[in-house]
Design an enzyme around this catalytic site. Structure first.
Site, short mmCIF file in Angstrom:
data_model
loop_
_atom_site.label_atom_id
_atom_site.label_comp_id
_atom_site.label_asym_id
_atom_site.label_seq_id
_atom_site.Cartn_x
_atom_site.Cartn_y
_atom_site.Cartn_z
CE LYS A 99 -6.60 4.16 7.38
NZ LYS A 99 -7.36 5.15 6.59
NE ARG B 284 -13.48 3.41 8.78
CZ ARG B 284 -12.56 2.22 8.64
NH1 ARG B 284 -11.14 2.49 9.08
NH2 ARG B 284 -12.79 1.04 8.30
C1 7PJ Z 1 -11.21 4.25 5.79
C2 7PJ Z 1 -12.24 3.74 5.64
C3 7PJ Z 1 -10.92 5.65 6.16
C4 7PJ Z 1 -13.11 5.92 5.45
C5 7PJ Z 1 -10.77 2.09 5.77
C6 7PJ Z 1 -8.27 0.89 7.73
C7 7PJ Z 1 -8.53 0.63 6.11
N1 7PJ Z 1 -13.39 4.48 5.36
N2 7PJ Z 1 -12.14 2.42 5.52
N3 7PJ Z 1 -11.93 6.40 5.88
N4 7PJ Z 1 -10.18 3.27 6.03
N5 7PJ Z 1 -14.06 6.70 5.13
O1 7PJ Z 1 -9.31 0.85 8.51
O2 7PJ Z 1 -7.10 0.95 8.03
O3 7PJ Z 1 -9.69 6.19 6.30
S1 7PJ Z 1 -10.16 0.33 5.83
#
Ligand code: 7PJ
Length: 293
Positions: free
Chosen positions: A213, A249
């Site tokens: 990020k 994630r």
């Molecule tokens: C997240 C997401 C996160 C959850 C994305 C990226 C942007 N879902 N979807 N948490 N980020 N739950 O992957 O940088 O931090 S998309």
């Protein structure tokens, strides 16, 4: 109880405009190969996303989003034993994803994207990830403001969990997520990471997404490319694990799993016995049996 090792959720983007994967996974065969590689590398679940939440990304219609994610989820379900989640804000996409074999609805709007989101989640009986976001993806980074970011995010997530349960979602089906980077400046992201235990204290599993990020670039300006943020991603993931994150994630599954294994080994070694006292620390090692104190 804090698990010894958080689960690792591998990110599979099926968007042509996603900032870190560049739309390489639109073909279901390619997507399956990538997901298989992530599972072989230790992923415990796979998150499939068909709508980019990058600031400025074009919105996707429901039919288009279903066309992107449903064939991939169907193919993954046929090839993989791990649970599949769908990263969507639309109840119709969640419904199609569950029909195709997903079991987790990852919703960055915490079931506030549509008036019937919570009811649909309850009817589907799936797990739901409730994430905090200030504003909406297109403009969320323009001027995010908080008084006490940790308290505000915690209280919002508690309210959204109550709303989900009031609509019939089981308590055991709810995961919470502070939404790193979603309407947050660097200081907000760092405060949430430093005090993640306060979100964990709500009593739900906490999912954390820090991988690649932008806040990592704010700390290390040399990492302007998302793919150059592995070191920062791992450092932030481990900080989250130390504060009780249950699911991480990530894009870099193999490296994250390796970092978590080393962390667990160190934690396990520490648990084998108490640390030496100050008296013992300079004493000759018993196994060598020589050297005078
Ligand atoms: C997240 C997401 C996160 C959850 C994305 C990226 C942007 N879902 N979807 N948490 N980020 N739950 O992957 O940088 O931090 S998309």
């Amino acid at each position: 109880m804090t698990p010894a090792r958080p689960l690792v959720m591998g990110v599979l983007n099926v968007t042509p405009d996603s900032f870190s994967d560049g739309g390489r996974f639109l073909d279901p065969d390619v997507a399956v190969a990538q997901a298989l590689a992530m599972v072989a590398a230790g992923a415990d679940l796979i998150d499939v996303g068909g709508e980019s939440t990058r600031p400025g990304a074009a919105p996707v219609g429901e039919a288009e989003e279903i066309d992107r994610v449903a064939p991939v989820i169907r193919a993954l379900a046929a090839h993989l034993a791990v649970p599949l989640s769908v990263d969507t804000t639309k109840p119709g996409v969640a419904r199609a994803a569950m029909a195709a074999g997903a079991s987790v609805w990852n919703d960055i709007t915490a079931l506030s994207g549509a008036s019937d989101s919570a009811e649909v989640a309850a009817a589907l009986g799936c797990k739901v990830v409730l994430m905090h976001m200030q504003g909406e993806p297109r403009t969320m980074q323009d001027d995010p403001r908080y008084g006490d970011v940790v308290a505000e995010v915690r209280d919002y997530l508690a309210v959204r969990a109550e709303a989900a349960m009031a609509a019939g979602v089981a308590r055991e089906a709810i995961w919470l997520d502070p939404g790193i980077g979603f309407g947050k400046r660097l200081a907000h992201n760092l405060a949430l990471l430093a005090h993640l235990d306060q979100i964990v204290a709500l009593g739900f599993p906490v999912l954390l997404g820090v991988s690649r990020k932008s806040f990592l670039k704010a700390i290390d300006p040399s990492a302007s490319d998302a793919a150059d943020r592995l070191g920062g991603s791992l450092a932030a993931a481990l900080a989250g694990a130390d504060r009780g994150a249950a699911i991480l994630r990530v894009h870099d599954v193999r490296e994250t799993v390796q970092a978590l294994k080393v962390r667990a080994a160190i934690t396990g070694a520490r648990l084998l016995g108490p640390p030496p006292t100050v008296q013992e620390i300079n004493a000759p090692s018993p196994s060598k049996g020589e050297g005078q104190g």
